[in-house]
Scaffold this motif. Sequence first.
Motif: not given
Length: 247
Positions: A150-154
């Motif tokens: 649904m969502a992504v961060a690093f």
Amino acid sequence: MRKRPILALAAGLGLAGCSTPGPLHLYSIGPGATEVHDVALAPDMARDVPDFLAPGDQLTGFAYDPFTDHFFLRLAPGDHIRVVDRPARKIKLEFDITGAPATGGGDLAVNPRTGHLYLVNPAGPELIVSTRLGKYLGQITLQGRTRPAMAVAFDPARDQLVVLDPDHRTVERYAADGSFVGRIVLDQPVAASIAFDPVGNKLYAPLLDDADGVGVFDGTGHLVRTLTLRPGDRFIDVGPHSFLRIF
């Protein structure tokens, strides 16, 4: 709706070589906004920036790159990226990710060290990968996943991808090659935009059941505090201002 102060983000992002430690900023944007809103450690450090969204633009994802001091806006149908130069307050460039699957929009994240963009593929359990200039590099299969993120961060401190499941609460970590690292379950459900502070090891996400709230979660998924968003903003990222511009 209870009133909350807009709290400061107290940690800096110490990335070797290309940025300077300093106060974190919470950047937010909404479909009807005219600028990227900046919440800073001190009020005189905040500076809103035009987002250059035009009538008909459909915003589907948002990310900030501290190495270049640029915002990346993902626009429908999903392979179009608009890059906004934060200090110059202008569009740096726009591009389509040629060769990327035509699968619609979604969240995206930036690896500030490599410049790689990671885009949610709404059609499968992979992330689309490109350079920050739009060169398509392929896809990463997230080990063990059977449905889209649904969502992504690093997380640049650990060189890991942080992914939100469509259940709005399960957060999983993957190595840069897509191998599974671990998962946590958040105290409260969140919306389809997440950001990560690698110094404080905190996850930021708009709360699903609070129209103007951003939850700050620790490494176990516990909600440690709540910030207040500008009404209508549902896309966020966090980061310091860049010291060395590289692009």
